[in-house]
Design a protein around this motif. Sequence first.
Motif, short mmCIF file in Angstrom:
data_model
loop_
_atom_site.label_atom_id
_atom_site.label_comp_id
_atom_site.label_asym_id
_atom_site.label_seq_id
_atom_site.Cartn_x
_atom_site.Cartn_y
_atom_site.Cartn_z
N ARG A 74 34.68 41.17 46.15
CA ARG A 74 34.61 42.20 45.13
C ARG A 74 35.96 42.23 44.43
O ARG A 74 36.98 41.88 45.01
N PHE A 75 35.97 42.66 43.19
CA PHE A 75 37.22 42.67 42.43
C PHE A 75 38.28 43.51 43.12
O PHE A 75 39.44 43.12 43.18
N ASP A 76 37.90 44.65 43.66
CA ASP A 76 38.88 45.55 44.26
C ASP A 76 39.21 45.24 45.72
O ASP A 76 39.94 45.98 46.36
N ASP A 77 38.72 44.11 46.25
CA ASP A 77 39.03 43.74 47.64
C ASP A 77 40.52 43.54 47.86
O ASP A 77 41.01 43.70 48.97
N ALA A 78 41.26 43.17 46.84
CA ALA A 78 42.69 42.89 46.98
C ALA A 78 43.55 44.11 46.68
O ALA A 78 44.77 43.99 46.51
N MET A 79 42.94 45.28 46.63
CA MET A 79 43.65 46.49 46.22
C MET A 79 44.86 46.79 47.11
O MET A 79 45.87 47.27 46.63
N LEU A 80 44.77 46.51 48.39
CA LEU A 80 45.87 46.84 49.30
C LEU A 80 46.88 45.71 49.46
O LEU A 80 47.87 45.86 50.17
N GLU A 81 46.65 44.60 48.81
CA GLU A 81 47.58 43.48 48.89
C GLU A 81 48.74 43.71 47.92
O GLU A 81 48.53 44.13 46.79
N PRO A 82 49.96 43.43 48.37
CA PRO A 82 51.10 43.62 47.47
C PRO A 82 51.17 42.51 46.43
O PRO A 82 50.73 41.39 46.66
N ASP A 83 51.71 42.83 45.28
CA ASP A 83 52.01 41.85 44.22
C ASP A 83 50.79 41.09 43.71
O ASP A 83 50.85 39.89 43.47
N VAL A 84 49.67 41.76 43.54
CA VAL A 84 48.49 41.13 42.97
C VAL A 84 48.64 41.10 41.46
O VAL A 84 48.97 42.10 40.84
N ASP A 85 48.41 39.95 40.86
CA ASP A 85 48.42 39.83 39.41
C ASP A 85 46.98 40.14 38.96
O ASP A 85 46.11 39.27 38.97
N TRP A 86 46.74 41.38 38.59
CA TRP A 86 45.38 41.83 38.27
C TRP A 86 44.83 41.14 37.03
O TRP A 86 43.62 40.96 36.90
N HIS A 87 45.70 40.76 36.11
CA HIS A 87 45.24 40.05 34.92
C HIS A 87 44.67 38.70 35.33
O HIS A 87 43.57 38.32 34.92
N LYS A 88 45.39 37.95 36.15
CA LYS A 88 44.89 36.65 36.61
C LYS A 88 43.64 36.81 37.45
O LYS A 88 42.71 36.01 37.35
N ARG A 89 43.60 37.84 38.28
CA ARG A 89 42.41 38.07 39.11
C ARG A 89 41.21 38.38 38.22
O ARG A 89 40.11 37.90 38.46
N TYR A 90 41.44 39.17 37.18
CA TYR A 90 40.36 39.47 36.24
C TYR A 90 39.84 38.19 35.60
O TYR A 90 38.63 37.97 35.52
#
Length: 129
Positions: A74-90
Amino acid sequence: ERERGRGLMDILGGDGGGMTVVVLSLLDGVALSRLGRSCRHWRALPQWFEHWFLLGVRDFGKHRRLVPPGRFERFDDAMLEPDVDWHKRYLRFVAAAHCPSIEALRLAAVRVAQSLGIETSSLEEVRRR
């Protein structure tokens, strides 16, 4: 405003607060990406990644996608990971094959095997082909 030499940052307030937050929250992924490419200022805003996170949650919700390296997430699975590049994940989620479940993936693999005529072949024979 153009005649007076004022840009969008001047009109909305270049500090990233107030109207900037409202306007960025109204944009879709394509528009937000274009805005980010237009000027480094937008990507430097403290809320930049937060907007990508909220956009991803809005666009993908609780649906899982098959994303590299081959996991359903799921998109929000990485919510608790530090330093996530949300733009790249999107962008990875947009590009990911839309595969709602492992069962749908199995059915697709069976259809491919049937079309190639290898559904009754052994593993060694499939590898050889």
